[in-house]
Design an enzyme around this catalytic site. Structure first.
Site, short mmCIF file in Angstrom:
data_model
loop_
_atom_site.label_atom_id
_atom_site.label_comp_id
_atom_site.label_asym_id
_atom_site.label_seq_id
_atom_site.Cartn_x
_atom_site.Cartn_y
_atom_site.Cartn_z
N ALA A 159 0.83 -1.21 0.00
CA ALA A 159 0.00 0.00 0.00
C ALA A 159 0.87 1.26 0.00
CB ALA A 159 -0.94 0.00 1.20
N TYR A 160 1.85 1.28 0.88
CA TYR A 160 2.72 2.46 0.99
C TYR A 160 3.52 2.66 -0.29
CZ TYR A 160 6.27 5.61 2.93
OH TYR A 160 7.11 6.66 3.16
#
Length: 246
Positions: free
Chosen positions: A154-155
């Protein structure tokens, strides 16, 4: 308070971590600083006090970078107080706890994308409209993209979007004499990075670069100061500031 001589910088996420160090570094270089922060008034005031202690002028402005109206008001405050904007350092960002994709709560993904992607677009949009000639926009990515660490999907995806925007925006600003670059730190000793990691994990990550240590916020701030000022022929680039880790 106003200034017609000093260059003016907005630093989002300027009350903590790398952003806080960038505020201090640019203040020492003589910039007038607008310190943006999300929620902690005391930290915002402390960053301003540190900038003033370094010989600069500074104000603090609370704003959610994911809210375009709040971001526009942030730029309004810079122009009303200091007369214009020359440098924008968009250091605001969040990181979710490392989580395999199969277990990722998509509500968490939405929060990460709102701050890291929507926030970058909102800040970059105002910068594209308002930066004066000779200006610079500096956004933030992460060397986690190159490391491809499990759990960081996600990051890393959110920061990949930032990198994808960099050269496109630099080209869109043709003729404006404004540079657009992205700094991608490696593991750096900030609260954001250290939170939730045990000593063994931190030591393992610190040993990876050839320089065998974690980066410091001051290391990243030096790169930002370079891109903000003398690096006028560096444009549309992603600078990996990570001690040689990738």
């Amino acid at each position: 308070m106003s200034s017609t001589a000093a260059r003016v910088a907005i630093v989002t996420g300027g009350s903590r971590g790398i952003g806080r160090q960038v505020v201090a570094r640019l203040a020492a270089d003589g910039y007038a600083i607008v310190v943006n922060y999300a929620s902690n008034d005391a930290e915002g005031r402390a960053a301003v006090a540190e900038a003033v202690g370094r010989g600069g002028q500074a104000i603090a402005v609370r704003a959610d970078v994911g809210d375009p109206e709040a971001v526009a008001a942030l730029f309004d405050a810079a122009e009303q107080t200091f007369g214009g904007v020359d440098v924008v350092v968009h250091a605001a960002g969040i990181m979710n706890p490392p989580t395999p994709l199969a277990e990722l709560d998509l509500n968490v993904l939405d929060r990460v994308l709102r701050v890291n992607v929507r926030g970058t677009f909102a800040v970059a949009q105002q910068a594209a409209r308002r930066l004066r000639r000779g200006g610079a926009l500096i956004t933030f990515s992460t060397s986690a993209i190159g490391l491809a660490l499990p759990g960081y999907g996600a990051y890393a995806a959110s920061k990949g979007a930032v990198e994808g925007l960099t050269l496109i925006l630099a080209r869109e600003l043709r003729g404006r004499d404004v540079t657009v670059n992205t700094v991608a730190p490696g593991p750096t000793a900030t609260d954001l990075f250290l939170k939730g990691k045990d000593e063994e994990t931190v030591a393992r990550l610190a040993a990876q670069p050839p320089l065998e240590r974690l980066g410091l916020p001051a290391d990243i701030a030096e790169a930002v100061a370079f891109l903000a000022g003398p690096a006028r022929w560096v444009n549309g680039q992603v600078l990996r500031v990570n001690g040689g880790i990738v």
